[in-house]
Motif scaffolding. Structure first.
Motif, mmCIF file in Angstrom:
data_model
loop_
_atom_site.group_PDB
_atom_site.id
_atom_site.type_symbol
_atom_site.label_atom_id
_atom_site.label_comp_id
_atom_site.label_asym_id
_atom_site.label_seq_id
_atom_site.Cartn_x
_atom_site.Cartn_y
_atom_site.Cartn_z
ATOM 1 N N ASP A 54 0.838 -1.204 0.000
ATOM 2 C CA ASP A 54 0.000 0.000 0.000
ATOM 3 C C ASP A 54 0.872 1.254 0.000
ATOM 4 N N THR A 55 0.334 2.325 -0.543
ATOM 5 C CA THR A 55 0.987 3.633 -0.495
ATOM 6 C C THR A 55 0.110 4.574 0.325
ATOM 7 N N LEU A 56 0.668 5.080 1.406
ATOM 8 C CA LEU A 56 -0.048 5.980 2.309
ATOM 9 C C LEU A 56 0.439 7.405 2.049
ATOM 10 N N VAL A 57 -0.482 8.306 1.734
ATOM 11 C CA VAL A 57 -0.103 9.677 1.362
ATOM 12 C C VAL A 57 -0.559 10.648 2.438
ATOM 13 N N LEU A 58 0.406 11.385 3.005
ATOM 14 C CA LEU A 58 0.132 12.324 4.092
ATOM 15 C C LEU A 58 0.450 13.750 3.670
ATOM 16 N N ASN A 59 -0.281 14.685 4.246
ATOM 17 C CA ASN A 59 -0.075 16.115 3.982
ATOM 18 C C ASN A 59 0.853 16.681 5.048
ATOM 19 N N ILE A 197 4.601 -0.838 4.009
ATOM 20 C CA ILE A 197 3.741 0.193 3.404
ATOM 21 C C ILE A 197 4.605 1.407 3.078
ATOM 22 N N GLU A 198 4.458 1.916 1.871
ATOM 23 C CA GLU A 198 5.214 3.100 1.443
ATOM 24 C C GLU A 198 4.517 4.359 1.962
ATOM 25 N N ILE A 199 5.276 5.254 2.578
ATOM 26 C CA ILE A 199 4.718 6.513 3.082
ATOM 27 C C ILE A 199 5.264 7.665 2.244
ATOM 28 N N LEU A 200 4.363 8.438 1.655
ATOM 29 C CA LEU A 200 4.738 9.578 0.818
ATOM 30 C C LEU A 200 4.115 10.859 1.373
ATOM 31 N N LYS A 238 6.743 7.920 -7.695
ATOM 32 C CA LYS A 238 6.392 6.791 -6.823
ATOM 33 C C LYS A 238 4.892 6.501 -6.865
ATOM 34 N N LEU A 239 4.087 7.547 -6.956
ATOM 35 C CA LEU A 239 2.637 7.358 -7.086
ATOM 36 C C LEU A 239 2.288 6.682 -8.404
ATOM 37 N N ASN A 240 2.966 7.098 -9.463
ATOM 38 C CA ASN A 240 2.720 6.485 -10.774
ATOM 39 C C ASN A 240 3.128 5.014 -10.784
ATOM 40 N N GLN A 241 4.210 4.710 -10.074
ATOM 41 C CA GLN A 241 4.648 3.307 -9.980
ATOM 42 C C GLN A 241 3.611 2.478 -9.226
ATOM 43 N N ALA A 242 3.065 3.061 -8.144
ATOM 44 C CA ALA A 242 2.024 2.354 -7.373
ATOM 45 C C ALA A 242 0.803 2.085 -8.249
ATOM 46 N N LYS A 243 0.403 3.088 -9.026
ATOM 47 C CA LYS A 243 -0.736 2.924 -9.944
ATOM 48 C C LYS A 243 -0.454 1.821 -10.957
ATOM 49 N N VAL A 252 -4.496 10.256 3.458
ATOM 50 C CA VAL A 252 -4.787 10.635 4.842
ATOM 51 C C VAL A 252 -5.376 12.046 4.826
ATOM 52 N N GLY A 253 -6.694 12.108 4.983
ATOM 53 C CA GLY A 253 -7.373 13.398 5.061
ATOM 54 C C GLY A 253 -7.914 13.893 3.734
ATOM 55 N N THR A 254 -8.925 14.744 3.837
ATOM 56 C CA THR A 254 -9.544 15.327 2.643
ATOM 57 C C THR A 254 -8.570 16.220 1.887
ATOM 58 N N THR A 255 -7.594 16.810 2.604
ATOM 59 C CA THR A 255 -6.621 17.680 1.925
ATOM 60 C C THR A 255 -5.736 16.873 0.981
ATOM 61 N N SER A 256 -5.332 15.679 1.430
ATOM 62 C CA SER A 256 -4.527 14.807 0.559
ATOM 63 C C SER A 256 -5.358 14.334 -0.636
ATOM 64 N N VAL A 257 -6.633 14.020 -0.377
ATOM 65 C CA VAL A 257 -7.521 13.599 -1.466
ATOM 66 C C VAL A 257 -7.620 14.703 -2.515
ATOM 67 N N ARG A 258 -7.884 15.924 -2.071
ATOM 68 C CA ARG A 258 -8.081 17.031 -3.014
ATOM 69 C C ARG A 258 -6.810 17.302 -3.818
ATOM 70 N N THR A 259 -5.661 17.180 -3.170
ATOM 71 C CA THR A 259 -4.397 17.394 -3.875
ATOM 72 C C THR A 259 -4.177 16.311 -4.926
#
Length: 342
Positions: A54-59, A197-200, A238-243, A252-259
């Motif tokens: 999994d890739t976990l994306v934090l703001n 888990i990858e943290i970005l 890294k996100l493109n590789q995960a995809k 993590v959070g609506t802010t990360s989603v919107r970004t």
């Protein structure tokens, strides 16, 4: 779509006024968006819901201690200034109160002269453009004089400024915390890494508009406030590789989603490294392209945030989950409990 579809009754005692002693001890409601199954846990159990790969994306935005208290030089009247957005150099868009008698040319003195603000212009929404004068480093002075700009529904004074920051906060610029990230501890992040888990990290500077309820009766007529975001070349790759690998991207959070939904190309479905301003408004009917799951808090009735969550999990399922959270006495809003939608 009618705004009333996103209303619910929340007992006032469930609005969290202070953070828990241990961040990871918050409750966590999990919602399987395919089956509608709801379960109850503590946030530290998030490790069990994350899978290797999994890739976990934090703001990683950091909140400015943006609330300043000073006196009007001309009269000695007490003035409160809230920094909203840095324009250029030492000019800021602000909200002031009381604002009626604060006109262009007036000066505000903070900290016995450590900082001076000069009103240069008015804004369309009744704010002021203020240019600051000082000796030294502005952020250091702000850290000394400023208070955290807590949301209006929090009445308690925060004893420790750092509790309104994530443990990974880095890039200064927010007027509010990305609160879904407040549940993480450094130890929990280490456990997550150890599981594979990858943290970005991405950045979106949260504006105070995040607390404003949607006013339009028909939500399609609502105009979102804009917020500054940044996605680096390395993280985009890294996100493109995960995809490409078919691995889950968990925001993590609506802010990360919107970004993430802002920076993904609509046609190629690839993430593009860039920075700028986003006013993306996500509500039911939106087709997600960037994320597969999200961690979030419980949001205000009729807010754009509950609409975003409803777009991912379905309005009826979200409202059912909220009703169950209320029955189980979950804590709501910024210092409240968490929800994992997968």
């Amino acid at each position: 779509m009618n705004i009333e579809l996103f209303d619910f009754y929340l007992p006032e005692e469930l609005i969290a006024q202070t953070p828990l002693k241990n961040r990871a001890e918050s409750k966590m409601l999990t919602l399987n968006r395919k089956t509608g199954e709801i379960r109850h846990h503590h946030f530290k159990d998030i490790v069990d819901y994350l899978q290797p790969g999994d890739t976990l994306v934090l703001n990683d935005t950091k909140v400015l201690p943006a609330r300043l208290f000073g006196i009007k030089k001309e009269t000695g009247a007490k003035i409160e200034v809230l920094l909203l957005k840095q324009l250029e150099n030492d000019r800021w868009e602000t909200l002031v109160k009381p604002g009626k008698k604060l006109r262009v040319g007036h000066q505000i003195i903070f900290g016995d002269g450590l900082l001076t603000g000069i009103v240069e212009d008015m804004t369309e929404v009744g704010g002021r453009i203020i240019r600051f004068q000082y000796q030294g480093v502005f952020n250091e002075i702000l850290d000394q004089l400023g208070q955290m700009p807590l949301p209006p529904y929090i009445k308690e004074q925060l004893e420790d400024k750092d509790r309104y920051q994530t443990v990974y906060a880095k890039n200064l610029g927010s007027a509010a915390a990305p609160t879904a990230g407040l549940h993480f501890t450094k130890e929990l992040l280490e456990q997550i890494k150890e599981k594979g888990i990858e943290i970005l990290y991405i950045t979106l500077h949260v504006g105070l508009g995040t607390f404003r309820p949607v006013q339009a009766q028909n939500i399609e007529e609502h105009h979102m406030h804009s917020e500054f975001y940044s996605l680096s070349e390395e993280v985009a790759e890294k996100l493109n590789q995960a995809k490409s690998d078919g691995r889950r991207i968990i925001a993590v959070g609506t802010t990360s989603v919107r970004t993430l939904e802002t920076v993904i190309d609509q046609e190629s479905r690839r993430f593009i490294a860039k920075q700028g301003w986003t006013d993306i408004f996500i509500y039911p009917g939106y087709q997600f392209k960037a994320i597969d799951a999200m961690i979030t808090n419980f949001h205000l009735p009729k807010s754009s945030l509950i609409m975003l969550v409803s777009a991912l999990a379905g309005r009826e399922q979200v409202m059912k989950a909220y009703r169950e959270a209320i029955q189980h006495h979950y804590r709501f809003f910024s210092f409240g409990d968490a929800m994992f939608i997968y």
